[in-house]
Write a protein that holds these residues in place. Structure first.
Motif, PDB file in Angstrom:
ATOM      1  N   LEU A   1      -3.463   6.506  -9.047  1.00 25.09           N
ATOM      2  CA  LEU A   1      -2.730   7.779  -9.081  1.00 25.09           C
ATOM      3  C   LEU A   1      -2.484   8.240 -10.518  1.00 25.09           C
ATOM      4  O   LEU A   1      -2.722   9.402 -10.860  1.00 25.09           O
ATOM      5  N   GLU A   2      -2.040   7.340 -11.352  1.00 25.75           N
ATOM      6  CA  GLU A   2      -1.755   7.679 -12.758  1.00 25.75           C
ATOM      7  C   GLU A   2      -3.054   7.984 -13.516  1.00 25.75           C
ATOM      8  O   GLU A   2      -3.133   8.899 -14.312  1.00 25.75           O
ATOM      9  N   GLN A   3      -4.080   7.188 -13.239  1.00 26.49           N
ATOM     10  CA  GLN A   3      -5.311   7.339 -14.017  1.00 26.49           C
ATOM     11  C   GLN A   3      -6.129   8.556 -13.610  1.00 26.49           C
ATOM     12  O   GLN A   3      -6.763   9.186 -14.451  1.00 26.49           O
ATOM     13  N   THR A   4      -6.116   8.914 -12.348  1.00 27.98           N
ATOM     14  CA  THR A   4      -6.862  10.111 -11.918  1.00 27.98           C
ATOM     15  C   THR A   4      -6.016  11.372 -12.074  1.00 27.98           C
ATOM     16  O   THR A   4      -6.553  12.473 -12.067  1.00 27.98           O
ATOM     17  N   LYS A   5      -4.701  11.202 -12.212  1.00 29.04           N
ATOM     18  CA  LYS A   5      -3.758  12.326 -12.244  1.00 29.04           C
ATOM     19  C   LYS A   5      -3.934  13.231 -11.020  1.00 29.04           C
ATOM     20  O   LYS A   5      -3.790  14.450 -11.076  1.00 29.04           O
ATOM     21  N   MET A   6      -4.253  12.622  -9.932  1.00 30.32           N
ATOM     22  CA  MET A   6      -4.383  13.351  -8.680  1.00 30.32           C
ATOM     23  C   MET A   6      -3.001  13.887  -8.276  1.00 30.32           C
ATOM     24  O   MET A   6      -2.021  13.159  -8.379  1.00 30.32           O
ATOM     25  N   PRO A   7      -2.917  15.135  -7.847  1.00 30.26           N
ATOM     26  CA  PRO A   7      -1.608  15.626  -7.388  1.00 30.26           C
ATOM     27  C   PRO A   7      -1.075  14.714  -6.275  1.00 30.26           C
ATOM     28  O   PRO A   7      -1.850  14.278  -5.406  1.00 30.26           O
ATOM     29  N   VAL A   8       0.201  14.430  -6.315  1.00 28.41           N
ATOM     30  CA  VAL A   8       0.771  13.505  -5.331  1.00 28.41           C
ATOM     31  C   VAL A   8       0.515  14.002  -3.907  1.00 28.41           C
ATOM     32  O   VAL A   8       0.231  13.216  -3.002  1.00 28.41           O
ATOM     33  N   SER A   9       0.567  15.338  -3.728  1.00 26.59           N
ATOM     34  CA  SER A   9       0.335  15.899  -2.386  1.00 26.59           C
ATOM     35  C   SER A   9      -1.059  15.521  -1.864  1.00 26.59           C
ATOM     36  O   SER A   9      -1.244  15.319  -0.672  1.00 26.59           O
ATOM     37  N   GLU A  10      -2.008  15.395  -2.791  1.00 26.45           N
ATOM     38  CA  GLU A  10      -3.374  15.035  -2.390  1.00 26.45           C
ATOM     39  C   GLU A  10      -3.489  13.516  -2.146  1.00 26.45           C
ATOM     40  O   GLU A  10      -4.147  13.079  -1.195  1.00 26.45           O
ATOM     41  N   TYR A  11      -2.842  12.757  -3.011  1.00 24.96           N
ATOM     42  CA  TYR A  11      -2.868  11.288  -2.886  1.00 24.96           C
ATOM     43  C   TYR A  11      -2.343  10.848  -1.523  1.00 24.96           C
ATOM     44  O   TYR A  11      -2.747   9.829  -0.986  1.00 24.96           O
ATOM     45  N   LYS A  12      -1.488  11.665  -0.956  1.00 29.81           N
ATOM     46  CA  LYS A  12      -0.877  11.303   0.338  1.00 29.81           C
ATOM     47  C   LYS A  12      -1.907  11.129   1.453  1.00 29.81           C
ATOM     48  O   LYS A  12      -1.648  10.457   2.453  1.00 29.81           O
ATOM     49  N   LYS A  13      -3.074  11.751   1.262  1.00 30.83           N
ATOM     50  CA  LYS A  13      -4.097  11.638   2.307  1.00 30.83           C
ATOM     51  C   LYS A  13      -4.505  10.175   2.518  1.00 30.83           C
ATOM     52  O   LYS A  13      -4.919   9.778   3.600  1.00 30.83           O
ATOM     53  N   PHE A  14      -4.378   9.359   1.433  1.00 33.39           N
ATOM     54  CA  PHE A  14      -4.793   7.961   1.570  1.00 33.39           C
ATOM     55  C   PHE A  14      -3.898   7.200   2.557  1.00 33.39           C
ATOM     56  O   PHE A  14      -4.345   6.276   3.228  1.00 33.39           O
ATOM     57  N   ALA A  15      -2.641   7.626   2.631  1.00 30.50           N
ATOM     58  CA  ALA A  15      -1.747   6.988   3.610  1.00 30.50           C
ATOM     59  C   ALA A  15      -2.230   7.281   5.025  1.00 30.50           C
ATOM     60  O   ALA A  15      -2.214   6.414   5.900  1.00 30.50           O
ATOM     61  N   LYS A  16      -2.705   8.508   5.218  1.00 32.36           N
ATOM     62  CA  LYS A  16      -3.192   8.901   6.561  1.00 32.36           C
ATOM     63  C   LYS A  16      -4.428   8.096   6.976  1.00 32.36           C
ATOM     64  O   LYS A  16      -4.724   7.940   8.154  1.00 32.36           O
ATOM     65  N   GLU A  17      -5.161   7.623   5.939  1.00 38.38           N
ATOM     66  CA  GLU A  17      -6.398   6.865   6.216  1.00 38.38           C
ATOM     67  C   GLU A  17      -6.189   5.359   6.173  1.00 38.38           C
ATOM     68  O   GLU A  17      -7.140   4.596   6.341  1.00 38.38           O
ATOM     69  N   PHE A  18      -4.966   4.947   5.917  1.00 40.11           N
ATOM     70  CA  PHE A  18      -4.708   3.512   5.763  1.00 40.11           C
ATOM     71  C   PHE A  18      -4.405   2.910   7.137  1.00 40.11           C
ATOM     72  O   PHE A  18      -3.342   3.123   7.697  1.00 40.11           O
ATOM     73  N   ASN A  19      -5.370   2.166   7.647  1.00 40.20           N
ATOM     74  CA  ASN A  19      -5.194   1.582   8.983  1.00 40.20           C
ATOM     75  C   ASN A  19      -5.810   0.169   9.035  1.00 40.20           C
ATOM     76  O   ASN A  19      -6.889  -0.042   9.594  1.00 40.20           O
ATOM     77  N   PRO A  20      -5.126  -0.797   8.433  1.00 40.10           N
ATOM     78  CA  PRO A  20      -5.701  -2.136   8.265  1.00 40.10           C
ATOM     79  C   PRO A  20      -5.642  -2.978   9.541  1.00 40.10           C
ATOM     80  O   PRO A  20      -4.967  -4.013   9.603  1.00 40.10           O
ATOM     81  N   VAL A  21      -6.396  -2.536  10.528  1.00 43.66           N
ATOM     82  CA  VAL A  21      -6.309  -3.168  11.850  1.00 43.66           C
ATOM     83  C   VAL A  21      -6.778  -4.629  11.856  1.00 43.66           C
ATOM     84  O   VAL A  21      -6.486  -5.376  12.787  1.00 43.66           O
ATOM     85  N   LYS A  22      -7.513  -5.032  10.813  1.00 38.72           N
ATOM     86  CA  LYS A  22      -7.962  -6.426  10.772  1.00 38.72           C
ATOM     87  C   LYS A  22      -6.934  -7.350  10.100  1.00 38.72           C
ATOM     88  O   LYS A  22      -7.194  -8.553   9.948  1.00 38.72           O
ATOM     89  N   PHE A  23      -5.799  -6.776   9.688  1.00 33.32           N
ATOM     90  CA  PHE A  23      -4.767  -7.588   9.031  1.00 33.32           C
ATOM     91  C   PHE A  23      -4.225  -8.639   9.990  1.00 33.32           C
ATOM     92  O   PHE A  23      -3.839  -8.347  11.111  1.00 33.32           O
ATOM     93  N   ASP A  24      -4.211  -9.883   9.515  1.00 32.53           N
ATOM     94  CA  ASP A  24      -3.720 -11.000  10.314  1.00 32.53           C
ATOM     95  C   ASP A  24      -2.837 -11.854   9.400  1.00 32.53           C
ATOM     96  O   ASP A  24      -3.332 -12.649   8.593  1.00 32.53           O
ATOM     97  N   ALA A  25      -1.545 -11.659   9.528  1.00 35.17           N
ATOM     98  CA  ALA A  25      -0.592 -12.324   8.623  1.00 35.17           C
ATOM     99  C   ALA A  25      -0.755 -13.842   8.666  1.00 35.17           C
ATOM    100  O   ALA A  25      -0.734 -14.506   7.631  1.00 35.17           O
ATOM    101  N   LYS A  26      -0.930 -14.366   9.862  1.00 37.21           N
ATOM    102  CA  LYS A  26      -1.050 -15.829  10.002  1.00 37.21           C
ATOM    103  C   LYS A  26      -2.260 -16.347   9.233  1.00 37.21           C
ATOM    104  O   LYS A  26      -2.215 -17.409   8.623  1.00 37.21           O
ATOM    105  N   GLU A  27      -3.344 -15.566   9.296  1.00 38.01           N
ATOM    106  CA  GLU A  27      -4.565 -15.961   8.603  1.00 38.01           C
ATOM    107  C   GLU A  27      -4.371 -15.929   7.079  1.00 38.01           C
ATOM    108  O   GLU A  27      -4.788 -16.851   6.373  1.00 38.01           O
ATOM    109  N   TRP A  28      -3.725 -14.914   6.576  1.00 35.51           N
ATOM    110  CA  TRP A  28      -3.463 -14.839   5.131  1.00 35.51           C
ATOM    111  C   TRP A  28      -2.608 -16.030   4.684  1.00 35.51           C
ATOM    112  O   TRP A  28      -2.869 -16.634   3.652  1.00 35.51           O
ATOM    113  N   VAL A  29      -1.610 -16.348   5.493  1.00 31.12           N
ATOM    114  CA  VAL A  29      -0.725 -17.456   5.127  1.00 31.12           C
ATOM    115  C   VAL A  29      -1.487 -18.786   5.203  1.00 31.12           C
ATOM    116  O   VAL A  29      -1.323 -19.654   4.353  1.00 31.12           O
TER     117      VAL A  29
END
Ligand code: JFZ
Length: 465
Positions: free
Chosen positions: A79-107
């Motif tokens: 965000l700081e390095q691209t100086k992308m407007p924060v309103s635009e950066y927000k789109k990444f939250a909409k695309e963030f869907n880490p369905v393969k996340f497995d807490a037990k596996e990480w631990v």
């Protein structure tokens, strides 16, 4: 020397506790923390024994995965390095869907590597919360994912006996009240207000310190910009410990850190120093706690193009190096937006675990080397009782003549053996050194550990000061 260090440590604790902080609410003032060194020793005990932890930099910046327009070198500073407007950066939250996340596996991955604690980014500098916060929508609630990764990790850590810790950025490029407002923060209106910002941050910390069970460490960062002050650091330190008296807080809560070397130069706050991407040339003596954090490639946050991975040998030796100087090693992974730890990281952690399974005794609960120089590698030690010490020699350069020389050791060596198989090795005491007959082939090419059982405290004569 030791007495001086203890005095300095006590003095730091005193300064931290006694600083006048007029703008700070009464209930967080004058907490009688750290009155006694014994209290700190008890609180730091697990940290000093652990020596090895997993750092996780995970956020919505893993969606662009390091790439934007014609550049491929971004990470969590996107965000700081691209100086992308924060309103635009927000789109990444909409695309963030880490369905393969497995807490037990990480631990499991961390635990099998031999790690004793996990520090995950609850919020990085982009302000995005990786947990379900009631203080803002700029958090995991605004993603399709909806789950609370921090809760799942906290629970999995509890089940596995791993200390759960979080990294929380003080600097916040998203919040309109952070005192150094970015021009490209197009969503911020009005004048920033640090008192309001601090209340917001405390609100989130209250959530994190009351809803996720016992927190091992609160790992602050982003303290270096002007709006953050020593007084605010003292207050924040006391605030965290008022919520969880046993928690450990790193020194980036205050303003004392001397750059990347990570130790306090003046007016320190916090419980330990945080060298970054470097291991100090020597330790700092008993009673000074520190932890070097390092990446496995060249980025903290996920970057799909960065394939410059450190070798397992380097990683294991970094861990040994830290332990030999009395510090911890906090090794980072940057998971993907799918929720996966990159496989080169998993492979290296598994290999480190293999080494640790055999040699962990020479790392956990050890203290810094008694030697000034060990030409063949590194050394740690452990006091078994007042009459017995184990000295662990981590050999990198195997002697061609089959004789490993330990210069200046004055103690009587009762036994020398290979840690891997316990087999005794022949010891010869010479005038001002000890020599050990070792197998002709180096048994473990990463680092072969030889254990010396010696009488009493190590006594070392320095011949070449
Ligand atoms: C900080 C973060 O900025 C970074 O993203 C990562 O989380 C790391 C563990 O901590 O790294 C820094 C901090 C300060 C400087 C550089 C990198 N600095 O002052 O130059």
């Amino acid at each position: 020397m030791r007495r001086i260090i203890v005095m300095v440590a006590l003095l730091c604790a005193f300064v931290a506790g006694a600083a006048e902080t007029p703008s700070i609410p009464a209930e967080t003032k004058e907490q009688p923390f750290d009155k006694a060194q014994g209290e700190k020793d008890a609180r730091m005990k697990w940290f000093r024994e652990a020596r090895f932890g997993l750092f996780i930099h995970w956020g919505v910046y893993s969606v662009p995965a390091g790439e934007w327009k014609d550049k491929k070198d971004y990470g969590e500073w996107f965000l700081e390095q691209t100086k992308m407007p924060v309103s635009e950066y927000k789109k990444f939250a909409k695309e963030f869907n880490p369905v393969k996340f497995d807490a037990k596996e990480w631990v499991r991955i961390a635990k099998d590597a031999g790690m004793k604690y996990i520090v995950i980014t609850s919020k990085h500098h982009d302000g995005f919360g990786m947990f379900r916060s009631d203080m803002t929508d700029w958090c995991i609630k605004s993603t399709p994912f909806q789950r609370d990764p921090l809760k799942e990790l906290a629970d999995a850590c509890k089940d596995a006996g791993i200390k759960f810790c979080f990294y929380h950025s003080i600097m916040d490029w998203h919040h309109p009240d952070w005192g150094q407002l970015r021009k490209w923060n197009d969503l911020a209106k009005g004048e920033p207000n640090m008192d309001r910002y601090t209340e917001y941050m405390k609100g989130q910390l209250k959530e994190l310190l009351t809803r996720y069970g016992p927190i091992g460490i609160v790992w602050f960062d982003g303290e270096w910009e002007k709006p953050w002050t020593h007084e605010r650091g003292v207050d924040l330190y006391n605030y965290c410990r008022s919520l969880q008296p046993d928690t450990i807080v790193n020194n980036r809560v205050g303003k004392g850190r001397a750059g990347m070397s990570g130790m306090d130069k003046d007016k320190g706050v916090g419980d330990y120093g945080t060298p970054e991407q470097e291991i100090p040339p020597t330790g700092f003596g008993a009673g000074v706690d520190w932890e070097s954090c390092m990446t496995m490639n060249g980025h903290w946050g996920y970057n799909k193009y960065d394939q410059k991975w450190k070798s397992t040998e380097t990683l294991v030796r970094n861990l040994i190096d830290c332990a030999s100087k009395g510090g911890n090693y906090l090794l980072n992974v940057g998971p993907t937006s799918e929720g996966l730890i990159p496989s080169p990281s998993i492979e290296r952690l598994a290999e480190m675990g293999k080494w640790m399974k055999v040699n962990g005794e020479s790392i956990y609960g050890t203290q810094a080397s008694p030697f000034v120089k060990t030409p063949w590698g590194r050394c740690t030690r452990k006091a078994i009782n007042s009459r017995k010490t184990k000295i662990y020699l981590h050999v990198y350069n195997w002697p061609a003549d089959g004789k490993l020389v330990i210069p200046g050791l004055k103690n009587k060596v009762k036994r020398a053996s290979l840690l891997a198989d316990g087999k005794a090795l022949k010891v010869k005491a010479e005038d001002s050194s000890i020599s050990i007959t070792v197998p002709s082939e180096m048994p473990d090419k990463i680092a072969t550990v030889i254990v010396l059982d010696v009488k009493g405290e190590p006594r070392v004569v320095v011949n070449n000061p």
